[in-house]
Motif scaffolding. Sequence first.
Motif, short mmCIF file in Angstrom:
data_model
loop_
_atom_site.label_atom_id
_atom_site.label_comp_id
_atom_site.label_asym_id
_atom_site.label_seq_id
_atom_site.Cartn_x
_atom_site.Cartn_y
_atom_site.Cartn_z
N ARG A 197 -77.04 -15.93 29.44
CA ARG A 197 -77.92 -16.75 28.62
C ARG A 197 -77.87 -18.19 29.11
O ARG A 197 -76.82 -18.74 29.35
CB ARG A 197 -77.49 -16.68 27.16
CG ARG A 197 -77.63 -15.30 26.53
CD ARG A 197 -77.18 -15.32 25.09
NE ARG A 197 -77.31 -14.00 24.48
CZ ARG A 197 -76.95 -13.72 23.22
NH1 ARG A 197 -76.43 -14.69 22.46
NH2 ARG A 197 -77.10 -12.50 22.74
N THR A 198 -79.05 -18.77 29.22
CA THR A 198 -79.13 -20.14 29.72
C THR A 198 -79.17 -21.13 28.56
O THR A 198 -79.39 -20.76 27.41
CB THR A 198 -80.40 -20.31 30.57
OG1 THR A 198 -81.55 -19.89 29.82
CG2 THR A 198 -80.31 -19.46 31.84
N ILE A 199 -78.94 -22.40 28.89
CA ILE A 199 -78.95 -23.45 27.87
C ILE A 199 -80.31 -23.48 27.18
O ILE A 199 -80.41 -23.50 25.95
CB ILE A 199 -78.62 -24.81 28.50
CG1 ILE A 199 -77.23 -24.78 29.13
CG2 ILE A 199 -78.71 -25.92 27.47
CD1 ILE A 199 -76.89 -26.02 29.92
N VAL A 200 -81.36 -23.51 27.99
CA VAL A 200 -82.73 -23.41 27.48
C VAL A 200 -83.19 -21.98 27.72
O VAL A 200 -83.31 -21.56 28.87
CB VAL A 200 -83.67 -24.40 28.20
CG1 VAL A 200 -85.09 -24.25 27.68
CG2 VAL A 200 -83.17 -25.83 28.02
N PRO A 201 -83.39 -21.20 26.67
CA PRO A 201 -83.78 -19.79 26.86
C PRO A 201 -85.04 -19.66 27.70
O PRO A 201 -86.06 -20.31 27.45
CB PRO A 201 -84.02 -19.29 25.42
CG PRO A 201 -83.23 -20.22 24.56
CD PRO A 201 -83.28 -21.56 25.24
#
Length: 435
Positions: free
Chosen positions: A53-57
Amino acid sequence: MGRDLSCAALPGGPDTAGPRPGAAAPRPAGTPKAVGTVWGLLILNTLGSAGARTIVPLPRSLIQMVTMGALVSAFALALLLNLRLRIRASAFLFLLTLLLVLSVVSSANLESGFGALFRCARLALFVGTLWLLSRWWDGGPTFVRHHIRMYFAVLASVAAGLLVSPGAAMPELYGGRLVGALWPLTPPQIGQYAAVIIGITVLLLLDRRTTRAGAAAVVVPSFVLLALTHTRTATLGLFIGLALAIGSLVPTSAAARRFFSWAVLSATVAAVALGPLLQAWFLRGQSQENFSSLTGRAKVWDALLAAPRTTTEQLFGMGLGDKSFGGLPIDNSWLAVYNEQGLAGTAVVAAVFIALGGVALLRPPSSARACAIFLISYCAIASYTEAGLGDASPYLLHLTVAASLLAAPAAAAAPVTPHVPRRRTPSGAQRSEVK
């Protein structure tokens, strides 16, 4: 490794019409800077769309649009750079084309759904772009430098994610291992990129093709990221590949002999002084049972091999898929190819390694040969616990760089000597008249 199959002569090659009297000798054209852009787009395409999962989805559909757009752009740009379709044929590219044909044959029955045909189209664009780029394969370090720059940029994004959000970059879901927080990259991917650019940078340094400061700027941060991923396959591939590559330079390079001796001494001291710490890093807190089953991979492999198959499925596979079996990742290139392209595809992939390895062994010791040996060795080692040799992937890009290093340099044109008609010597009677 290959020869020019262009219908027209390469710049600096022989001119079938013959040079004009007094014309200067043509010079081979250099590699356009846009080739680096094409290579970067290919690397972007192979980064994948599944990961942490990234910081900004980022929606998976958006990531797939970006990666596929990168591949289409790479092919279009390569075609613009090589409108005359000048190529250098090689066994490597012929085998990749054969693998593409087998993929289409295995995917035509749609056992893996319409996604298999989409993956075949992607592989066709990928292989087609490599054919177009083969014009600039000359045994030089051009593609090696592009490889280092592009993957170092990817690692820089990983480091930026670690600085911005350490929790997202080292989540508990992955056991505290480093992942991509800005772009969804898994620990094995990051470890692979770091190990590859460390290895080829060290080899360039030994051949004095880069400075110590430049090499340190790449190797040190990359090694830190590799350690944070706790990726055993990448670490073993790095050290074994470097040992084989530097060993090929030892007979002719004093710098390689010194580095090899220093590396052996350092490894011995580290094994004695940091043995327990290294063992703990290597085990990653796993139980003996989990470690012996390669983190559960062996169970998937056994199930794949035990699954019933028809003769056609054994020979040609089930069609290109997502490298999984029963919903679990296969994590073995040979079994993934067997599952998707059958025994025929497995034989083609084996032939790729035999062809590249055979050419590398026949080449005299050099920096290019050492880099090729490292890349071939690394891909062979990683193929045991990572999939990707049967489809568009970073591993095929690594092997492509090796093929470009093993390509014979394009023959330079010989200087053209202007034709000057010789003065006829007068005969004896003519000489008498002159007197």
